[in-house]
Design an enzyme around this catalytic site. Structure first.
Site, short mmCIF file in Angstrom:
data_model
loop_
_atom_site.label_atom_id
_atom_site.label_comp_id
_atom_site.label_asym_id
_atom_site.label_seq_id
_atom_site.Cartn_x
_atom_site.Cartn_y
_atom_site.Cartn_z
N HIS A 76 13.14 -42.14 -36.56
CA HIS A 76 12.03 -42.41 -37.48
C HIS A 76 12.45 -43.45 -38.52
O HIS A 76 13.63 -43.67 -38.74
CB HIS A 76 11.60 -41.13 -38.21
CG HIS A 76 10.77 -40.21 -37.35
ND1 HIS A 76 11.34 -39.32 -36.48
CD2 HIS A 76 9.43 -40.08 -37.23
CE1 HIS A 76 10.37 -38.66 -35.84
NE2 HIS A 76 9.20 -39.10 -36.28
N LYS A 91 11.69 -41.37 -44.06
CA LYS A 91 11.45 -39.96 -43.70
C LYS A 91 12.47 -39.06 -44.39
O LYS A 91 13.65 -39.35 -44.38
CB LYS A 91 11.51 -39.78 -42.17
CG LYS A 91 11.13 -38.37 -41.74
CD LYS A 91 10.79 -38.30 -40.28
CE LYS A 91 10.46 -36.88 -39.86
NZ LYS A 91 9.27 -36.33 -40.55
P1 NAD Z 1 3.94 -40.24 -47.73
O1 NAD Z 1 4.98 -39.87 -48.73
O2 NAD Z 1 3.67 -41.67 -47.45
O3 NAD Z 1 2.53 -39.56 -48.12
C1 NAD Z 1 2.39 -38.29 -48.71
C2 NAD Z 1 1.38 -38.44 -49.82
O4 NAD Z 1 1.04 -37.15 -50.33
C3 NAD Z 1 1.94 -39.27 -51.01
O5 NAD Z 1 1.07 -40.32 -51.33
C4 NAD Z 1 2.04 -38.23 -52.13
O6 NAD Z 1 1.84 -38.79 -53.41
C5 NAD Z 1 0.93 -37.28 -51.73
N1 NAD Z 1 1.02 -35.95 -52.36
C6 NAD Z 1 2.15 -35.22 -52.61
N2 NAD Z 1 1.81 -34.08 -53.26
C7 NAD Z 1 0.46 -34.11 -53.42
C8 NAD Z 1 -0.47 -33.24 -54.02
N3 NAD Z 1 -0.08 -32.07 -54.58
N4 NAD Z 1 -1.77 -33.57 -54.01
C9 NAD Z 1 -2.19 -34.73 -53.45
N5 NAD Z 1 -1.35 -35.62 -52.88
C10 NAD Z 1 -0.04 -35.29 -52.85
O7 NAD Z 1 4.35 -39.48 -46.39
P2 NAD Z 1 3.75 -39.65 -44.91
O8 NAD Z 1 4.66 -40.53 -44.13
O9 NAD Z 1 2.29 -39.99 -44.99
O10 NAD Z 1 3.94 -38.19 -44.36
C11 NAD Z 1 3.37 -37.07 -45.01
C12 NAD Z 1 3.70 -35.78 -44.22
O11 NAD Z 1 3.07 -35.81 -42.95
C13 NAD Z 1 5.20 -35.61 -43.93
O12 NAD Z 1 5.51 -34.23 -43.99
C14 NAD Z 1 5.36 -36.13 -42.51
O13 NAD Z 1 6.47 -35.62 -41.83
C15 NAD Z 1 4.05 -35.62 -41.93
N6 NAD Z 1 3.59 -36.33 -40.71
C16 NAD Z 1 3.08 -35.55 -39.73
C17 NAD Z 1 2.55 -36.11 -38.59
C18 NAD Z 1 1.91 -35.21 -37.55
O14 NAD Z 1 1.34 -35.71 -36.57
N7 NAD Z 1 1.95 -33.89 -37.76
C19 NAD Z 1 2.54 -37.51 -38.44
C20 NAD Z 1 3.07 -38.30 -39.47
C21 NAD Z 1 3.59 -37.69 -40.62
#
Ligand code: NAD
Length: 270
Positions: A157, A161
């Protein structure tokens, strides 16, 4: 049927902007509200503009309670702490929750399960259709290939991450363990370094690579006597996860409370 009102929490995140685009492109739903964490630089900005689209008339706020009340379904790709808080709000308001947040502890996962007793929750470590097909195939392969075949799971990744192994790698590990009739917790082998000794028969090994802007690569290797069978999935962009999450939200409409997986959404039988 009325359009499904979807709320996006963490709407300025990497997945957040992909979700705004996917909801806007899909039929039968619209972005009704969006939040970000307190202090985030995108607060007050339009969710559409942040996602590179026309204005949607939805400004990013911090009030998750109001978002859950105003929406039929909420998409959560945030952090484990936020996902748990969002699950509690889903249970309180009866709003569908689709959560892809990874890296939850078992105590945090128990809270998601508790919320799913009150409302439909779709949770998946990976919302792409290809990965969910790979999960089904890995389970089947592990069932057929006995522990003369060593299972190793390699993932790569992007450099931002924060958790390892990826939720998807662990999901693939659980699928392999199910196929073998064992539990992953007892059989997983993580973080080899130094004089590790010979490989323990039947274990499921993990290796995590981090770098660049890789969206998500996963390979499951079955290394047996004289042959290796490998299943590889490579995600080209976050839109595959976002489209899967929107599909899950539309599928969950009208479902009774429960913790559903992407296999349920896609109709794959395990
Ligand atoms: P990122 O850090 O770019 O985005 C997360 C966002 O959530 C940030 O903008 C952060 O400010 C916000 N956030 C945090 N706490 C919050 C709250 N209490 N209220 C509102 N917003 C809040 O991360 P990302 O790359 O977008 O990934 C996010 C999560 O999704 C990770 O856990 C990642 O592993 C997961 N993910 C899962 C899949 C899937 O298919 N299941 C795919 C991609 C990413």
């Amino acid at each position: 049927m009325a359009e499904l009102k979807i709320g996006i929490v963490g709407a300025a995140g990497r997945m957040g902007v992909a979700l705004v685009r996917a909801v806007t492109e899909a039929r039968g739903c619209r972005v009704a509200a969006a939040t970000e964490r307190a202090g985030h630089g995108a607060l007050g900005k339009d969710a559409g503009a942040l996602a590179g689209l026309d204005l949607l008339g939805v400004a990013l706020g911090t009030d998750a309670g109001a978002l859950f009340k105003a929406c039929d379904a909420v998409l959560d790709f945030t952090s484990p702490e936020a996902a748990v808080a969002h699950a509690a709000l889903a249970a309180r308001t009866g709003t569908i929750l689709v959560t892809g947040t990874t890296g939850l502890t078992s105590a945090q996962q128990a809270k998601i399960r508790a919320a799913a007793k009150k409302v439909a929750v779709v949770q998946a470590p990976n919302f792409s259709i290809g990965v969910n097909l790979a999960l089904a195939l890995v389970e089947q392969m592990a069932q057929v290939l006995d522990d003369g075949y060593d299972i190793e799971i390699v993932e790569m990744h992007h450099r931002h991450k924060v958790d390892a192994p990826s939720g998807t790698a662990l999901g693939l590990g659980r699928a392999a363990a199910r196929g073998r009739g064992v539990t992953l917790e007892k059989m997983s082998e993580r973080g080899r370094d130094g004089i590790t000794g010979a490989r323990r028969t039947g274990t499921i090994g993990f290796a995590s690579l981090r770098g660049g802007d890789v969206v998500g690569d996963h390979t499951v290797i079955f290394a047996g006597p004289g042959e290796r069978v490998e299943i590889t999935h490579k995600a080209g962009g976050r839109e595959v996860f976002a489209r899967g999450a929107v599909r899950a939200a539309l599928w969950a409409r009208g479902r009774k409370p429960g913790l559903y997986s992407m296999a349920d959404v896609l109709g794959f039988t395990r």
